[in-house]
Design a protein around this motif. Structure first.
Motif, PDB file in Angstrom:
ATOM      1  N   LEU A 133      34.399 -47.856  71.685  1.00  0.00           N
ATOM      2  CA  LEU A 133      33.251 -47.653  70.802  1.00  0.00           C
ATOM      3  C   LEU A 133      33.534 -48.258  69.438  1.00  0.00           C
ATOM      4  O   LEU A 133      34.442 -47.812  68.730  1.00  0.00           O
ATOM      5  N   LEU A 134      32.766 -49.269  69.066  1.00  0.00           N
ATOM      6  CA  LEU A 134      32.901 -49.851  67.730  1.00  0.00           C
ATOM      7  C   LEU A 134      32.269 -48.910  66.708  1.00  0.00           C
ATOM      8  O   LEU A 134      31.376 -48.138  67.037  1.00  0.00           O
ATOM      9  N   PRO A 135      32.694 -48.991  65.442  1.00  0.00           N
ATOM     10  CA  PRO A 135      32.101 -48.104  64.422  1.00  0.00           C
ATOM     11  C   PRO A 135      30.629 -48.429  64.169  1.00  0.00           C
ATOM     12  O   PRO A 135      30.172 -49.544  64.444  1.00  0.00           O
ATOM     13  N   GLU A 136      29.911 -47.435  63.635  1.00  0.00           N
ATOM     14  CA  GLU A 136      28.516 -47.651  63.216  1.00  0.00           C
ATOM     15  C   GLU A 136      28.500 -48.627  62.043  1.00  0.00           C
ATOM     16  O   GLU A 136      29.513 -48.822  61.365  1.00  0.00           O
ATOM     17  N   ALA A 137      27.354 -49.190  61.768  1.00  0.00           N
ATOM     18  CA  ALA A 137      27.215 -50.125  60.647  1.00  0.00           C
ATOM     19  C   ALA A 137      27.417 -49.407  59.320  1.00  0.00           C
ATOM     20  O   ALA A 137      27.022 -48.258  59.157  1.00  0.00           O
ATOM     21  N   THR A 138      28.006 -50.102  58.362  1.00  0.00           N
ATOM     22  CA  THR A 138      28.153 -49.560  57.008  1.00  0.00           C
ATOM     23  C   THR A 138      26.846 -49.795  56.231  1.00  0.00           C
ATOM     24  O   THR A 138      26.045 -50.660  56.621  1.00  0.00           O
ATOM     25  N   PRO A 139      26.628 -49.062  55.133  1.00  0.00           N
ATOM     26  CA  PRO A 139      25.442 -49.330  54.306  1.00  0.00           C
ATOM     27  C   PRO A 139      25.372 -50.795  53.857  1.00  0.00           C
ATOM     28  O   PRO A 139      24.301 -51.399  53.831  1.00  0.00           O
ATOM     29  N   GLU A 140      26.538 -51.385  53.533  1.00  0.00           N
ATOM     30  CA  GLU A 140      26.572 -52.797  53.110  1.00  0.00           C
ATOM     31  C   GLU A 140      26.038 -53.707  54.216  1.00  0.00           C
ATOM     32  O   GLU A 140      25.243 -54.618  53.961  1.00  0.00           O
ATOM     33  N   GLN A 141      26.486 -53.455  55.452  1.00  0.00           N
ATOM     34  CA  GLN A 141      26.032 -54.277  56.585  1.00  0.00           C
ATOM     35  C   GLN A 141      24.538 -54.091  56.827  1.00  0.00           C
ATOM     36  O   GLN A 141      23.814 -55.054  57.066  1.00  0.00           O
ATOM     37  N   LYS A 142      24.086 -52.846  56.749  1.00  0.00           N
ATOM     38  CA  LYS A 142      22.663 -52.567  56.984  1.00  0.00           C
ATOM     39  C   LYS A 142      21.790 -53.317  55.981  1.00  0.00           C
ATOM     40  O   LYS A 142      20.779 -53.921  56.341  1.00  0.00           O
ATOM     41  N   ILE A 143      22.188 -53.246  54.709  1.00  0.00           N
ATOM     42  CA  ILE A 143      21.378 -53.870  53.664  1.00  0.00           C
ATOM     43  C   ILE A 143      21.417 -55.392  53.782  1.00  0.00           C
ATOM     44  O   ILE A 143      20.402 -56.073  53.609  1.00  0.00           O
ATOM     45  N   SER A 144      22.568 -55.933  54.129  1.00  0.00           N
ATOM     46  CA  SER A 144      22.687 -57.388  54.302  1.00  0.00           C
ATOM     47  C   SER A 144      21.757 -57.895  55.406  1.00  0.00           C
ATOM     48  O   SER A 144      21.022 -58.881  55.227  1.00  0.00           O
ATOM     49  N   ILE A 145      21.732 -57.201  56.539  1.00  0.00           N
ATOM     50  CA  ILE A 145      20.866 -57.636  57.656  1.00  0.00           C
ATOM     51  C   ILE A 145      19.396 -57.359  57.338  1.00  0.00           C
ATOM     52  O   ILE A 145      18.521 -58.134  57.706  1.00  0.00           O
TER      53      ILE A 145
END
Length: 334
Positions: A249-261
């Motif tokens: 199981l890979l980790p959930e997305a970080t806030p930084e990743q969410k905002i970037s996408i």
């Protein structure tokens, strides 16, 4: 694990469901980037295609990175549905033609389309066979298990579509009456999977990579079709593909990743639909991207009012600063 829809090879068992107002080309490209094996365009009206409606035709643009992909059509009469299918067959870059037999909304059902057909396996057979005979691309059908709990004709309808020449079936485990409430009935989906000899995509209540594996194991479907769990969360696709392949199981997305996408998705949508429509259509997606990010309530409200890309980008950047400050405070306390 590779499988096929007719002669179209699908590289893995993770599929993104067609969702009205969501699965446009910008969204599908992001889903592909995050590992989806197969994506399907939001449903398109056969009459919109027939009358060469400009907006309808623009919905059928396919980016080269999307393949393999399907375009979904809906309609109430075999003449118009066949004409629409032939247009998709000869005038678009779609790999597959999908027929909608599951849409529960009144506007569609009242035109004798979508989920209305779930009450009549003979109509399912007739409509699918006419389309299959008229096109060269593989034809698939997306259904629900039934109209209501008293009319669950899932196996009959699926077998009717298979007999008519469908290359694969996707089925959502809820009835039309349920819309998206209650639970998807995986037991009925298993009955369908056991009855079919063509590939079967199971859909409904897949909210995590573990759910996807459980559906593949318990239902016995060839692929798992994920809908709402991908909204604002394309990582769900990457995590699911990885989990099915490795058990990790890979980790959930970080806030930084969410905002970037989120910013990338917004930009692509504007490129596709222009400033005015792109920004307004993205509001609904923006809410999903910020969901679960600390201190995002005000940002979410402001995003719903935003009218320009720069304004949305600024709101996202300000939220990120808030989140980073919050994280620093917590670290300092620990």
């Amino acid at each position: 694990m590779e499988w096929q829809i007719g002669n179209v090879k699908i590289p893995n068992r993770v599929v993104v469901a067609p969702m009205a107002g969501v699965t446009n080309s910008a969204f599908r490209v992001i889903c592909k980037k995050f590992g989806a094996g197969y994506v399907v365009c939001e449903m398109i009206s056969d009459r919109g295609i027939m009358y060469r409606n400009k907006k309808t035709l623009s919905m059928m643009n396919v980016d080269p990175v999307e393949h393999p992909m399907g375009i979904q059509i809906f309609g109430g009469s075999k003449e118009t549905l066949v004409q629409a299918a032939q247009f998709v067959d000869t005038k678009t870059d779609a790999d597959v033609i999908d027929i909608n037999m599951g849409c529960p909304v009144n506007k569609v059902v009242n035109t004798d389309a979508g989920a209305r057909w779930l009450l009549d396996p003979d109509k399912v057979y007739e409509m699918v066979s006419y389309v299959v005979d008229a096109v060269s691309k593989p034809v698939t059908v997306k259904m629900r298990i039934g109209w209501d709990s008293d009319h669950v004709y899932a196996v009959k309808n699926a077998l009717a579509a298979e007999r008519a020449g469908a290359s694969a079936i996707a089925m959502h485990g809820r009835t039309r009456k349920q819309f998206y409430s209650g639970y998807a009935d995986w037991n009925v989906l298993k009955e369908v999977a056991d009855a079919l000899t063509i590939p079967f995509m199971g859909n409904g209540d897949v909210k995590s990579p573990e759910d996807a594996k459980r559906m593949l194991d318990e239902v016995g479907c060839n692929a798992v079709m994920i809908g709402r769990a991908v909204l604002g969360n394309p990582w769900m696709l990457k995590r699911t593909v990885h989990y099915l392949e490795t058990g990790e199981l890979l980790p959930e997305a970080t806030p930084e990743q969410k905002i970037s996408i989120a910013k990338e998705h917004l930009h692509d949508l504007i490129e596709l639909k222009g400033d005015y429509v792109g920004v307004r259509e993205f509001r609904g997606q923006a809410a999903y991207y910020v969901k679960g990010i600390p201190h995002s309530a005000r940002t979410k409200a402001a995003l719903m009012e935003a009218t320009e890309e720069a304004e949305m980008d600024r709101l996202f950047d300000e939220l990120l600063v808030k989140v980073q400050d919050y994280q620093r405070e917590r670290q300092a306390k620990n």
